[in-house]
Design a protein around this motif. Structure first.
Motif, PDB file in Angstrom:
ATOM      1  N   MET A   1      98.959  51.963 100.207  1.00 58.06           N
ATOM      2  CA  MET A   1      97.662  50.076  99.741  1.00 58.06           C
ATOM      3  C   MET A   1      96.491  50.942  99.928  1.00 58.06           C
ATOM      4  O   MET A   1      95.963  52.218 100.483  1.00 58.06           O
ATOM      5  N   THR A   2      95.909  50.426  99.391  1.00 59.01           N
ATOM      6  CA  THR A   2      94.277  50.493  98.502  1.00 59.01           C
ATOM      7  C   THR A   2      93.539  50.055 100.229  1.00 59.01           C
ATOM      8  O   THR A   2      94.193  48.695 100.771  1.00 59.01           O
ATOM      9  N   ARG A   3      93.248  50.749 101.073  1.00 58.31           N
ATOM     10  CA  ARG A   3      91.867  50.104 101.639  1.00 58.31           C
ATOM     11  C   ARG A   3      90.628  49.625 101.201  1.00 58.31           C
ATOM     12  O   ARG A   3      90.376  50.182 100.685  1.00 58.31           O
ATOM     13  N   GLN A   4      90.420  48.427 101.671  1.00 57.85           N
ATOM     14  CA  GLN A   4      89.370  47.000 101.575  1.00 57.85           C
ATOM     15  C   GLN A   4      88.385  47.611 102.750  1.00 57.85           C
ATOM     16  O   GLN A   4      88.817  47.451 104.192  1.00 57.85           O
ATOM     17  N   SER A   5      87.359  47.244 102.351  1.00 56.84           N
ATOM     18  CA  SER A   5      85.696  46.876 103.787  1.00 56.84           C
ATOM     19  C   SER A   5      85.642  45.042 102.683  1.00 56.84           C
ATOM     20  O   SER A   5      85.024  45.245 102.121  1.00 56.84           O
ATOM     21  N   ILE A   6      85.919  44.731 104.195  1.00 54.91           N
ATOM     22  CA  ILE A   6      85.563  42.651 104.022  1.00 54.91           C
ATOM     23  C   ILE A   6      84.805  42.354 105.181  1.00 54.91           C
ATOM     24  O   ILE A   6      84.963  43.197 106.196  1.00 54.91           O
ATOM     25  N   THR A   7      83.853  41.811 104.455  1.00 50.11           N
ATOM     26  CA  THR A   7      82.753  40.787 105.545  1.00 50.11           C
ATOM     27  C   THR A   7      83.482  39.407 105.918  1.00 50.11           C
ATOM     28  O   THR A   7      83.779  38.702 105.044  1.00 50.11           O
ATOM     29  N   LEU A   8      83.987  39.545 107.133  1.00 45.24           N
ATOM     30  CA  LEU A   8      84.555  37.491 107.495  1.00 45.24           C
ATOM     31  C   LEU A   8      83.179  36.797 108.846  1.00 45.24           C
ATOM     32  O   LEU A   8      82.516  37.426 109.544  1.00 45.24           O
ATOM     33  N   ALA A   9      83.189  35.708 108.222  1.00 47.26           N
ATOM     34  CA  ALA A   9      82.980  34.547 108.800  1.00 47.26           C
ATOM     35  C   ALA A   9      83.304  35.151 110.459  1.00 47.26           C
ATOM     36  O   ALA A   9      84.178  35.466 110.739  1.00 47.26           O
ATOM     37  N   ASN A  10      82.550  34.991 111.125  1.00 48.00           N
ATOM     38  CA  ASN A  10      82.570  35.033 112.767  1.00 48.00           C
ATOM     39  C   ASN A  10      83.709  34.029 113.311  1.00 48.00           C
ATOM     40  O   ASN A  10      84.626  34.377 113.517  1.00 48.00           O
ATOM     41  N   GLN A  11      84.057  32.672 112.328  1.00 50.22           N
ATOM     42  CA  GLN A  11      85.040  32.200 113.327  1.00 50.22           C
ATOM     43  C   GLN A  11      86.196  32.485 112.591  1.00 50.22           C
ATOM     44  O   GLN A  11      87.722  32.440 112.928  1.00 50.22           O
ATOM     45  N   ASN A  12      86.334  32.785 111.338  1.00 48.69           N
ATOM     46  CA  ASN A  12      87.354  34.174 110.597  1.00 48.69           C
ATOM     47  C   ASN A  12      88.080  34.781 111.605  1.00 48.69           C
ATOM     48  O   ASN A  12      89.313  35.114 111.289  1.00 48.69           O
ATOM     49  N   ASP A  13      87.114  35.571 112.041  1.00 47.84           N
ATOM     50  CA  ASP A  13      86.936  36.912 112.688  1.00 47.84           C
ATOM     51  C   ASP A  13      87.732  36.775 113.329  1.00 47.84           C
ATOM     52  O   ASP A  13      89.164  37.013 113.846  1.00 47.84           O
TER      53      ASP A  13
END
Length: 79
Positions: A1-13
């Protein structure tokens, strides 16, 4: 699988953390993959419905009454 770095909104995290804590998913990655798969499936369904609507619109209008149409549908379904 491919690794990704994502930024989430606080409520989504927080939502993702809760899903893992409640053992709905084993990891945030599993939850994200599930949600993406679900979105892709929904896109496929929307495209299918659009295709059917386009085909129906191109077939033109019917001169049959709603009762005639209903009887025809029931006959096809053996109802």
């Amino acid at each position: 699988m491919t690794r990704q770095s994502i930024t989430l909104a606080n409520q989504n995290d927080e939502w993702l953390k809760k899903q893992v804590a409640e053992e709905e998913f084993t990891s945030k990655s599993e939850a994200i993959n599930y949600l993406i798969k679900k979105a892709r499936s929904q896109d496929d369904y929307v495209e299918f419905v659009r295709m059917k609507l386009d085909k129906a619109e191109k077939s033109g209008f019917s001169s049959k009454t709603k009762e005639e149409l209903l009887a025809e549908i029931k006959k096809k379904l053996n109802v």
